[in-house]
Design a protein around this motif. Structure first.
Motif, PDB file in Angstrom:
ATOM      1  N   PRO A 140      80.947   6.900  96.606  1.00  0.00           N
ATOM      2  CA  PRO A 140      81.189   7.714  95.321  1.00  0.00           C
ATOM      3  C   PRO A 140      79.781   8.767  95.343  1.00  0.00           C
ATOM      4  N   GLY A 141      80.101   9.867  94.485  1.00  0.00           N
ATOM      5  CA  GLY A 141      79.138  10.861  94.437  1.00  0.00           C
ATOM      6  C   GLY A 141      77.900  10.203  93.603  1.00  0.00           C
ATOM      7  N   TYR A 142      77.773   9.388  92.844  1.00  0.00           N
ATOM      8  CA  TYR A 142      76.736   9.007  91.912  1.00  0.00           C
ATOM      9  C   TYR A 142      75.861   8.067  92.645  1.00  0.00           C
ATOM     10  N   LEU A 143      76.265   7.688  93.884  1.00  0.00           N
ATOM     11  CA  LEU A 143      75.206   6.616  94.444  1.00  0.00           C
ATOM     12  C   LEU A 143      73.981   7.350  95.037  1.00  0.00           C
ATOM     13  N   VAL A 144      72.813   6.722  95.039  1.00  0.00           N
ATOM     14  CA  VAL A 144      71.658   7.231  95.478  1.00  0.00           C
ATOM     15  C   VAL A 144      71.002   6.334  96.628  1.00  0.00           C
ATOM     16  N   GLU A 145      70.012   6.811  97.425  1.00  0.00           N
ATOM     17  CA  GLU A 145      69.362   6.055  98.479  1.00  0.00           C
ATOM     18  C   GLU A 145      68.985   4.659  98.095  1.00  0.00           C
ATOM     19  N   GLY A 146      68.749   3.752  98.485  1.00  0.00           N
ATOM     20  CA  GLY A 146      68.405   2.391  97.998  1.00  0.00           C
ATOM     21  C   GLY A 146      69.213   1.519  97.407  1.00  0.00           C
ATOM     22  N   GLU A 147      70.353   1.862  96.978  1.00  0.00           N
ATOM     23  CA  GLU A 147      71.265   1.089  96.281  1.00  0.00           C
ATOM     24  C   GLU A 147      72.022   0.319  97.346  1.00  0.00           C
ATOM     25  N   LYS A 148      72.290  -1.016  96.770  1.00  0.00           N
ATOM     26  CA  LYS A 148      73.159  -1.862  97.680  1.00  0.00           C
ATOM     27  C   LYS A 148      74.653  -1.749  97.299  1.00  0.00           C
ATOM     28  N   VAL A 149      75.395  -1.690  98.462  1.00  0.00           N
ATOM     29  CA  VAL A 149      76.824  -1.522  98.072  1.00  0.00           C
ATOM     30  C   VAL A 149      77.566  -2.578  99.024  1.00  0.00           C
ATOM     31  N   LYS A 150      78.949  -2.851  98.581  1.00  0.00           N
ATOM     32  CA  LYS A 150      79.683  -3.985  99.098  1.00  0.00           C
ATOM     33  C   LYS A 150      80.617  -3.086 100.044  1.00  0.00           C
ATOM     34  N   VAL A 151      80.736  -3.344 101.418  1.00  0.00           N
ATOM     35  CA  VAL A 151      81.654  -2.746 102.235  1.00  0.00           C
ATOM     36  C   VAL A 151      82.579  -3.657 102.786  1.00  0.00           C
ATOM     37  N   ASP A 152      83.887  -3.155 102.645  1.00  0.00           N
ATOM     38  CA  ASP A 152      85.056  -3.854 103.411  1.00  0.00           C
ATOM     39  C   ASP A 152      84.983  -3.642 104.928  1.00  0.00           C
ATOM     40  N   THR A 153      84.881  -4.864 105.532  1.00  0.00           N
ATOM     41  CA  THR A 153      84.770  -4.801 107.064  1.00  0.00           C
ATOM     42  C   THR A 153      85.887  -4.708 107.793  1.00  0.00           C
ATOM     43  N   ARG A 154      87.085  -4.858 106.965  1.00  0.00           N
ATOM     44  CA  ARG A 154      88.356  -4.499 107.868  1.00  0.00           C
ATOM     45  C   ARG A 154      88.838  -3.022 107.979  1.00  0.00           C
ATOM     46  N   GLU A 155      88.304  -2.308 107.102  1.00  0.00           N
ATOM     47  CA  GLU A 155      88.520  -0.937 107.108  1.00  0.00           C
ATOM     48  C   GLU A 155      87.299   0.121 106.938  1.00  0.00           C
ATOM     49  N   GLY A 156      86.108  -0.483 106.906  1.00  0.00           N
ATOM     50  CA  GLY A 156      85.151   0.120 106.899  1.00  0.00           C
ATOM     51  C   GLY A 156      84.765   1.221 105.576  1.00  0.00           C
ATOM     52  N   ARG A 157      85.111   0.612 104.725  1.00  0.00           N
ATOM     53  CA  ARG A 157      85.060   1.445 103.513  1.00  0.00           C
ATOM     54  C   ARG A 157      84.456   0.863 102.365  1.00  0.00           C
ATOM     55  N   PHE A 158      83.770   1.831 101.454  1.00  0.00           N
ATOM     56  CA  PHE A 158      83.115   1.236 100.066  1.00  0.00           C
ATOM     57  C   PHE A 158      84.008   0.391  99.098  1.00  0.00           C
ATOM     58  N   VAL A 159      83.522  -0.615  98.727  1.00  0.00           N
ATOM     59  CA  VAL A 159      84.263  -1.380  97.714  1.00  0.00           C
ATOM     60  C   VAL A 159      83.890  -1.142  96.391  1.00  0.00           C
ATOM     61  N   SER A 160      82.376  -1.488  96.009  1.00  0.00           N
ATOM     62  CA  SER A 160      81.621  -1.277  94.853  1.00  0.00           C
ATOM     63  C   SER A 160      80.196  -1.461  94.956  1.00  0.00           C
ATOM     64  N   ARG A 161      79.329  -1.212  94.008  1.00  0.00           N
ATOM     65  CA  ARG A 161      78.158  -1.655  93.928  1.00  0.00           C
ATOM     66  C   ARG A 161      78.088  -2.950  94.149  1.00  0.00           C
ATOM     67  N   ALA A 162      76.845  -3.400  94.789  1.00  0.00           N
ATOM     68  CA  ALA A 162      76.319  -4.939  94.982  1.00  0.00           C
ATOM     69  C   ALA A 162      75.656  -5.354  93.616  1.00  0.00           C
TER      70      ALA A 162
END
Length: 187
Positions: free
Chosen positions: A165-187
């Motif tokens: 999403p456009g609001y994320l900045v460098e240094g933030e942790k994110v959850k990634v779906d490994t089956r589809e390689g997509r962003f899930v949420s902030r960690a």
């Protein structure tokens, strides 16, 4: 022995001296009296990676594979291969090729994996469904975003790119779906 009626997704059986994992299964009832129920399967040969379709009769017996899923740990990358450790017996495996390349973007040193072992050889590597990674590079946050969701590309600490999403900045942790390689949420 495994009865064909007991086949489900994820079950591993042995066919032609190779372990095969069931990807999809469906049951077809007979229309004539005395007919056997057909068990239609789609499975992957774990040694070659090939996918096959086959039908079995409901009474057919299949051999169980000498296949075990074990907890493992990613130790480190060494050139174009990864070194993994079986956490039950502390044996180390050096794995290269497609098996390693498909998941290396989701591996951090010390990360948990599941090793699929057949005859003392690792034939499958699985990572957890979601993992937490840090954003190392991305465009600045998008201000005054519109009602439609805006995404941008981000480079993660393992070297893979995903849309975030456009609001994320460098240094933030994110959850990634490994089956589809997509962003899930902030960690």
């Amino acid at each position: 022995m495994i009865n064909a009626n007991d086949l489900r997704r994820g079950i591993v059986f042995q066919l032609d001296s190779a372990p095969c994992v069931v990807i999809d299964v469906s049951f077809q009832s007979p229309t004539a009296r005395g007919g056997n129920t057909l068990v239609k399967t789609k499975y992957r040969n774990l040694l070659t990676g090939q996918i096959f379709n086959n039908s079995f009769k409901s009474g057919d017996k299949l051999n169980e594979a000498d296949f075990v899923r074990r907890k493992g740990q990613f130790l480190y990358a060494s050139g174009d291969q990864g070194v993994f450790m079986d956490q039950e017996n502390y044996e180390q495996y050096e794995i290269a090729g497609e098996l390693y390349n498909d998941i290396k973007g989701y591996l951090l040193e010390g990360g948990e994996v599941t090793l699929g072992v057949f005859n003392d050889q690792v034939v499958t590597l699985e990572v957890p469904q979601t993992i937490e990674l840090t954003v190392t590079e991305t465009a600045p946050a998008i201000k005054n975003a519109t009602a439609t969701a805006q995404t941008k590309e981000a480079l993660l600490e393992t070297g893979i790119f995903i849309q975030v999403p456009g609001y994320l900045v460098e240094g933030e942790k994110v959850k990634v779906d490994t089956r589809e390689g997509r962003f899930v949420s902030r960690a």
